[in-house]
Design an enzyme around this catalytic site. Sequence first.
Site, mmCIF file in Angstrom:
data_model
loop_
_atom_site.group_PDB
_atom_site.id
_atom_site.type_symbol
_atom_site.label_atom_id
_atom_site.label_comp_id
_atom_site.label_asym_id
_atom_site.label_seq_id
_atom_site.Cartn_x
_atom_site.Cartn_y
_atom_site.Cartn_z
ATOM 1 N N GLU A 116 1.514 47.958 20.016
ATOM 2 C CA GLU A 116 0.608 47.673 21.135
ATOM 3 C C GLU A 116 -0.764 47.209 20.643
ATOM 4 O O GLU A 116 -1.762 47.333 21.367
ATOM 5 C CB GLU A 116 0.452 48.906 22.043
ATOM 6 C CG GLU A 116 1.730 49.451 22.628
ATOM 7 C CD GLU A 116 2.431 48.531 23.637
ATOM 8 O OE1 GLU A 116 1.885 47.433 23.925
ATOM 9 O OE2 GLU A 116 3.514 48.891 24.117
ATOM 10 N N HIS A 140 -3.015 55.527 23.872
ATOM 11 C CA HIS A 140 -1.846 55.310 24.734
ATOM 12 C C HIS A 140 -0.870 56.458 24.520
ATOM 13 O O HIS A 140 -0.504 56.766 23.384
ATOM 14 C CB HIS A 140 -1.187 53.981 24.384
ATOM 15 C CG HIS A 140 0.171 53.790 24.992
ATOM 16 N ND1 HIS A 140 0.393 53.851 26.355
ATOM 17 C CD2 HIS A 140 1.379 53.532 24.437
ATOM 18 C CE1 HIS A 140 1.679 53.647 26.600
ATOM 19 N NE2 HIS A 140 2.307 53.458 25.458
ATOM 20 N N HIS A 142 2.663 58.758 26.364
ATOM 21 C CA HIS A 142 3.761 58.803 27.335
ATOM 22 C C HIS A 142 3.679 60.123 28.102
ATOM 23 O O HIS A 142 4.449 61.055 27.854
ATOM 24 C CB HIS A 142 5.104 58.638 26.624
ATOM 25 C CG HIS A 142 5.288 57.292 25.996
ATOM 26 N ND1 HIS A 142 6.383 56.965 25.212
ATOM 27 C CD2 HIS A 142 4.524 56.173 26.042
ATOM 28 C CE1 HIS A 142 6.273 55.710 24.812
ATOM 29 N NE2 HIS A 142 5.148 55.208 25.284
ATOM 30 N N GLU A 170 -12.460 69.056 39.310
ATOM 31 C CA GLU A 170 -13.176 68.414 38.207
ATOM 32 C C GLU A 170 -12.885 66.906 38.111
ATOM 33 O O GLU A 170 -13.646 66.164 37.507
ATOM 34 C CB GLU A 170 -12.803 69.071 36.872
ATOM 35 C CG GLU A 170 -11.348 68.836 36.494
ATOM 36 C CD GLU A 170 -10.957 69.404 35.134
ATOM 37 O OE1 GLU A 170 -9.829 69.872 35.011
ATOM 38 O OE2 GLU A 170 -11.778 69.372 34.203
ATOM 39 N N HIS A 211 6.081 54.088 32.269
ATOM 40 C CA HIS A 211 5.872 54.010 30.812
ATOM 41 C C HIS A 211 4.830 55.019 30.316
ATOM 42 O O HIS A 211 5.132 55.818 29.435
ATOM 43 C CB HIS A 211 5.468 52.566 30.444
ATOM 44 C CG HIS A 211 5.328 52.337 28.979
ATOM 45 N ND1 HIS A 211 5.605 51.142 28.366
ATOM 46 C CD2 HIS A 211 4.903 53.150 27.981
ATOM 47 C CE1 HIS A 211 5.387 51.249 27.061
ATOM 48 N NE2 HIS A 211 4.960 52.454 26.813
HETATM 49 O O1 2HA Z 1 6.510 53.118 20.772
HETATM 50 O O2 2HA Z 1 4.470 53.623 22.958
HETATM 51 O O3 2HA Z 1 4.396 51.270 24.122
HETATM 52 C C1 2HA Z 1 5.170 52.851 20.895
HETATM 53 C C2 2HA Z 1 4.853 52.689 22.302
HETATM 54 C C3 2HA Z 1 5.003 51.361 22.905
HETATM 55 ZN ZN ZN Z 2 4.371 53.309 25.042
#
Ligand code: 2HA
Ligand code: ZN
Length: 275
Positions: A116, A140, A142, A170, A211
């Site tokens: 990414e 980022h 998940h 909050e 995602h």
């Molecule tokens: O595997 O999270 O979006 C890496 C990620 C791709």
């Molecule tokens: Zn991801």
Amino acid sequence: MRVLEAKFVQGFMRMADDGWEQGWHERNGGNLTYRIKKEEVDSVREDLSADGAWKEIGTAVPALAGEYFLVTGSGKYFRNVMSDPEDSIAIIELDHKGENYRICWGLVNGGRPTSELPSHLMNHEVKMQATGGKHRVIYHAHTTNIIALTFVLPLKDEVFTRELWEMATECPVVFPDGVGVAGWMVPGGREIAVATSELMKKYDVAIWAHHGMFCSGEDFDLTFGLMHTVEKSAEILVKMLSMRPDKLQTITAQNFRDLAVDFHVSLPEKFLYEK
Ligand code: 2HA
Ligand code: ZN
């Protein structure tokens, strides 16, 4: 100083490990990047190589030309960052156009920066410009509960922001600008990077439907704390929706306006619509 002794590297590793402990980084899921300060680059210069081959980023980030980033590796596991950092993470340098990068340290067994990287760098560019250079961390993850909500809530900034705000007092203080939502897209490329960086012009949080989430912040504490707060609020919403589909009582639009006064935040009226 050696790279692994530097405080910014230790902070980065701890944040990756914290995310792993939260359960947000199954397998190679998620990625983290930090725009390194000039004095921090200088402090570890003895460990940095200038022999790496230049490779294409996959997008152009001219405002970031010459910047150095600490990044997680593509296909690497957050779970392994603490125990094997030199295999899992890297320091990269961008060229004078902001179109290519080279590895200066780390990823000793081969590999490349996070898949990414285009999204991370385009977000860094937007946030650096929007905050006068203050924001340095893009994260980022998940996040389970936010992902679950993208199957049942309309994919609209207004709806996600308002519902998340209502789940914990909050929240409007921690993310007063709200959160942005992008519909499902193919990860890893320039298209999703452009869509995310558009959201980052308005928000510090961008949700990718089905995602995960992107957060931007000044340092590791603030950025991890932001991700944690949004995901915790999502967890409360998932629990609430699991008990019954409606609310018996909640924080009202007027409650939010009152809170904004006392906590000195400005909450956009577009999120305080009548239901
Ligand atoms: O595997 O999270 O979006 C890496 C990620 C791709
Ligand atoms: Zn991801």
